[in-house]
Design a protein around this motif. Sequence first.
Motif, PDB file in Angstrom:
ATOM      1  N   ARG A  43       0.801  -1.230   0.000  1.00 50.69           N
ATOM      2  CA  ARG A  43       0.000   0.000   0.000  1.00 50.69           C
ATOM      3  C   ARG A  43       0.832   1.278   0.000  1.00 50.69           C
ATOM      4  NH1 ARG A  43      -5.101  -1.266   3.970  1.00 50.69           N
ATOM      5  NH2 ARG A  43      -5.928  -2.972   2.716  1.00 50.69           N
ATOM      6  N   CYS A  44       2.131   1.166   0.240  1.00 51.32           N
ATOM      7  CA  CYS A  44       2.980   2.355   0.336  1.00 51.32           C
ATOM      8  C   CYS A  44       4.038   2.353  -0.763  1.00 51.32           C
ATOM      9  CB  CYS A  44       3.684   2.391   1.692  1.00 51.32           C
ATOM     10  SG  CYS A  44       2.568   2.509   3.098  1.00 51.32           S
ATOM     11  N   PRO A  45       4.403   3.551  -1.239  1.00 57.34           N
ATOM     12  CA  PRO A  45       5.536   3.630  -2.167  1.00 57.34           C
ATOM     13  C   PRO A  45       6.802   3.085  -1.509  1.00 57.34           C
ATOM     14  CG  PRO A  45       4.331   5.714  -2.111  1.00 57.34           C
ATOM     15  CD  PRO A  45       3.785   4.864  -1.009  1.00 57.34           C
ATOM     16  N   GLN A  46       7.667   2.497  -2.300  1.00 57.73           N
ATOM     17  CA  GLN A  46       8.878   1.860  -1.779  1.00 57.73           C
ATOM     18  C   GLN A  46       9.720   2.825  -0.953  1.00 57.73           C
ATOM     19  OE1 GLN A  46      11.429   0.256  -4.806  1.00 57.73           O
ATOM     20  NE2 GLN A  46      12.737  -0.781  -3.357  1.00 57.73           N
ATOM     21  N   GLN A  47       9.853   4.064  -1.405  1.00 62.89           N
ATOM     22  CA  GLN A  47      10.647   5.046  -0.662  1.00 62.89           C
ATOM     23  C   GLN A  47      10.033   5.323   0.708  1.00 62.89           C
ATOM     24  OE1 GLN A  47      10.638   8.239  -3.487  1.00 62.89           O
ATOM     25  NE2 GLN A  47      12.693   7.729  -4.222  1.00 62.89           N
ATOM     26  N   TRP A  48       8.718   5.314   0.788  1.00 64.51           N
ATOM     27  CA  TRP A  48       8.040   5.548   2.062  1.00 64.51           C
ATOM     28  C   TRP A  48       8.297   4.396   3.016  1.00 64.51           C
ATOM     29  CZ3 TRP A  48       2.634   8.209   1.839  1.00 64.51           C
ATOM     30  CH2 TRP A  48       2.719   9.380   1.079  1.00 64.51           C
ATOM     31  N   VAL A  49       8.243   3.172   2.491  1.00 67.62           N
ATOM     32  CA  VAL A  49       8.485   1.996   3.332  1.00 67.62           C
ATOM     33  C   VAL A  49       9.886   2.081   3.933  1.00 67.62           C
ATOM     34  CG1 VAL A  49       8.768  -0.521   3.334  1.00 67.62           C
ATOM     35  CG2 VAL A  49       6.864   0.525   2.088  1.00 67.62           C
ATOM     36  N   LYS A  50      10.861   2.419   3.101  1.00 72.58           N
ATOM     37  CA  LYS A  50      12.239   2.553   3.568  1.00 72.58           C
ATOM     38  C   LYS A  50      12.329   3.638   4.649  1.00 72.58           C
ATOM     39  CE  LYS A  50      16.878   3.236   1.711  1.00 72.58           C
ATOM     40  NZ  LYS A  50      17.662   3.476   0.491  1.00 72.58           N
ATOM     41  N   TYR A  51      11.677   4.775   4.417  1.00 73.12           N
ATOM     42  CA  TYR A  51      11.682   5.868   5.381  1.00 73.12           C
ATOM     43  C   TYR A  51      11.021   5.444   6.692  1.00 73.12           C
ATOM     44  CZ  TYR A  51      10.207  10.077   7.795  1.00 73.12           C
ATOM     45  OH  TYR A  51       9.966  11.019   8.762  1.00 73.12           O
ATOM     46  N   PHE A  52       9.838   4.822   6.599  1.00 71.53           N
ATOM     47  CA  PHE A  52       9.123   4.424   7.807  1.00 71.53           C
ATOM     48  C   PHE A  52       9.901   3.372   8.599  1.00 71.53           C
ATOM     49  CE2 PHE A  52       4.947   5.718   5.621  1.00 71.53           C
ATOM     50  CZ  PHE A  52       4.945   6.956   6.243  1.00 71.53           C
ATOM     51  N   ASP A  53      10.580   2.461   7.911  1.00 64.26           N
ATOM     52  CA  ASP A  53      11.399   1.461   8.607  1.00 64.26           C
ATOM     53  C   ASP A  53      12.519   2.139   9.398  1.00 64.26           C
ATOM     54  OD1 ASP A  53       9.868  -0.662   7.667  1.00 64.26           O
ATOM     55  OD2 ASP A  53      11.275  -1.191   6.063  1.00 64.26           O
ATOM     56  N   LYS A  54      13.196   3.098   8.758  1.00 62.85           N
ATOM     57  CA  LYS A  54      14.261   3.825   9.451  1.00 62.85           C
ATOM     58  C   LYS A  54      13.690   4.657  10.594  1.00 62.85           C
ATOM     59  CE  LYS A  54      17.533   4.178   5.658  1.00 62.85           C
ATOM     60  NZ  LYS A  54      18.269   5.093   4.771  1.00 62.85           N
ATOM     61  N   ARG A  55      12.529   5.244  10.371  1.00 63.40           N
ATOM     62  CA  ARG A  55      11.909   6.075  11.409  1.00 63.40           C
ATOM     63  C   ARG A  55      11.557   5.239  12.631  1.00 63.40           C
ATOM     64  NH1 ARG A  55      10.649  10.694  13.280  1.00 63.40           N
ATOM     65  NH2 ARG A  55       8.590  11.155  14.112  1.00 63.40           N
ATOM     66  N   ARG A  56      11.029   4.040  12.423  1.00 60.21           N
ATOM     67  CA  ARG A  56      10.697   3.168  13.559  1.00 60.21           C
ATOM     68  C   ARG A  56      11.953   2.830  14.349  1.00 60.21           C
ATOM     69  NH1 ARG A  56       7.072  -0.039  16.011  1.00 60.21           N
ATOM     70  NH2 ARG A  56       7.804  -2.032  16.799  1.00 60.21           N
ATOM     71  N   ASP A  57      13.030   2.495  13.639  1.00 60.67           N
ATOM     72  CA  ASP A  57      14.281   2.189  14.327  1.00 60.67           C
ATOM     73  C   ASP A  57      14.760   3.386  15.148  1.00 60.67           C
ATOM     74  OD1 ASP A  57      14.313  -0.361  13.272  1.00 60.67           O
ATOM     75  OD2 ASP A  57      15.698   0.136  11.648  1.00 60.67           O
ATOM     76  N   PHE A  58      14.675   4.583  14.554  1.00 60.42           N
ATOM     77  CA  PHE A  58      15.094   5.791  15.257  1.00 60.42           C
ATOM     78  C   PHE A  58      14.227   6.042  16.489  1.00 60.42           C
ATOM     79  CE2 PHE A  58      14.293  10.317  16.037  1.00 60.42           C
ATOM     80  CZ  PHE A  58      15.546  10.683  16.492  1.00 60.42           C
TER      81      PHE A  58
END
Length: 79
Positions: A43-58
């Motif tokens: 459901r999300c653009p690939q760049q968003w998924v990458k961003y959200f994954d990094k954001r969760r880790d942060f």
Amino acid sequence: MSAPTMEERKACWAARDEFWRCLDGHGDDAAACEKLRLCFVSRCPQQWVKYFDKRRDFLKYKKKLETEGYHPREADGKS
């Protein structure tokens, strides 16, 4: 690639939130939340998924620092 519509953004955010809730409830056990991960990715653009994954880790790291504080490693006899 065009920008996601408002409906697509809302669907992406809802899928992300549901996936993150599952991870929180299962102690970050990704295997237990695999179906929700696939929904999130679809459901999300690939760049968003990458961003959200990094954001969760942060955000997890930030919370750990706030609750446990910063503990520098001991020096190994080096200066």
